[in-house]
Design an enzyme around this catalytic site. Sequence first.
Site, short mmCIF file in Angstrom:
data_model
loop_
_atom_site.label_atom_id
_atom_site.label_comp_id
_atom_site.label_asym_id
_atom_site.label_seq_id
_atom_site.Cartn_x
_atom_site.Cartn_y
_atom_site.Cartn_z
N SER A 136 2.42 -4.24 -2.50
CA SER A 136 2.77 -5.21 -1.48
C SER A 136 1.55 -5.53 -0.61
CB SER A 136 3.90 -4.60 -0.63
OG SER A 136 4.20 -5.41 0.46
N SER A 188 1.81 -16.84 7.23
CA SER A 188 2.32 -17.67 8.31
C SER A 188 1.53 -17.59 9.61
CB SER A 188 3.78 -17.34 8.60
OG SER A 188 3.89 -16.03 9.09
N HIS A 216 5.95 -20.92 3.40
CA HIS A 216 5.16 -21.82 4.25
C HIS A 216 4.39 -22.86 3.43
CE1 HIS A 216 6.09 -19.82 8.00
NE2 HIS A 216 6.09 -18.71 7.29
N THR A 244 11.91 -21.32 1.09
CA THR A 244 12.95 -21.58 2.09
C THR A 244 13.27 -23.06 2.12
OG1 THR A 244 13.58 -21.32 4.41
CG2 THR A 244 11.32 -21.96 4.00
N LYS A 247 12.15 -24.79 6.45
CA LYS A 247 10.88 -25.15 7.10
C LYS A 247 10.51 -26.58 6.68
CE LYS A 247 9.70 -20.26 7.47
NZ LYS A 247 10.17 -19.95 8.83
N THR A 276 28.39 -12.34 0.76
CA THR A 276 28.26 -13.16 1.96
C THR A 276 28.70 -14.59 1.65
OG1 THR A 276 26.76 -13.78 3.76
CG2 THR A 276 25.81 -13.76 1.55
#
Length: 407
Positions: A136, A188, A216, A244, A247, A276
């Site tokens: 990572s 970001s 982003h 996403t 944005k 969910t």
Amino acid sequence: MNYTDFFTGELDRLRDDGNYRVFADLQRKRGSFPQALNRDGDQKRDVTIWCSNDYLGMGQHENVLGAMHEAIDTVGAGAGGTRNISGTTHQHVVLEQELADLHGKEAALLFTSGYVSNWAALGTLAARIPDCLVLSDALNHASMIEGIRHSRAECQRFRHNDVEHLEELLKAQPLDRPKLIAFESVYSMDGDIGPIEEICDLADKYNAMTYLDEVHAVGLYGPRGGGIAEERGLMDRLTVIEGTLGKAFGVMGGYIAASTALCDFIRSFASGFIFTTALPPAVAAGAAASVRHLKDSSFERAQHKQRVAQVRARLDAVGIPHTDNDSHIIPVMVGDPVKCKYLSDILLKDHGIYIQPINYPTVPKGTERLRITPSPVHSQADIDNLVGALELLWSQCELARIPMAAQ
Ligand code: PMP
């Protein structure tokens, strides 16, 4: 323990450190972004937003609003269930097809946010693939870190964007051990861009999967808004592209795009997907309209690039220090949490300019900043006001400037 004393004590500590977060109560106005009404306190006033992640102003685009209205008028408000239990509507199916196509992948899978997509997808891959090692990047977003942590898989961090360090870590592992490299394209807070091609080369060499967060970058880069990987012709080399819809696409939701088998695997095992309620169909319809528009139109991207270059040049001309990068994010460095908060407060109060201060723990201590994000719809007058106000405040606060010659 007195719980209330504990809570207020912790909050007081945050305040003392200058890290207590205060949110502006903004009322956005249809069609007038980046202007909004600040409803804080008694004196409501118009402000210009300079820190929004609605990077292209798509949250006000007529195609997006039209698609959302139409969906509400035809199918109603909520999805009515989880994806598994009656919540998969036609709008979700269409959006997933748009997203798979955007990234040149076989499939895509929607989540309620980018945060959830990282947490659920990365966490599920790391937890379910036997003996998986996650590599990572040290500056990965909290959603990735939390997903990896939650998986309890072994995780080794490599120094930010450092492919030599990553190779050292990969080399030390058996070739047949499952490995997953998690990283971002546009980071970001600094706006720098990850070495995607080099990381894909290493992944091939050491038999690893790649997971790229393009949150982003989607909508903003590449001929169809597929992100940095599209711009650099690398989409087919990545195992998972995550993005996403909240944005540059201006709506809400997160997703992964990958092979059919991988998406089906996440769909079948990720609790953050399964348990969910699905996004409202109107949100999916608005996002699909936005994705579709930005596939066909480069106008917003070109205009955006131009505005970013203008703001940078104007800041340079008055010596306001900002980190250089190849993206659209302009971090104006302050280096002190109290001054950063003060600047933000005065910009809002005296100049009608809203830029949220970015303090620890979002960024390391000593690198507190104002993160400026120009959009195609900021006007020349907006830029004049911003640069004029910063110039004035820089002098008032006796902050260091960078002389033209040193730039
Ligand atoms: N990844 C990165 C790199 C982010 O910066 C963010 C949000 N700021 C997310 C994921 C989460 O995306 P969303 O806001 O859609 O939850």
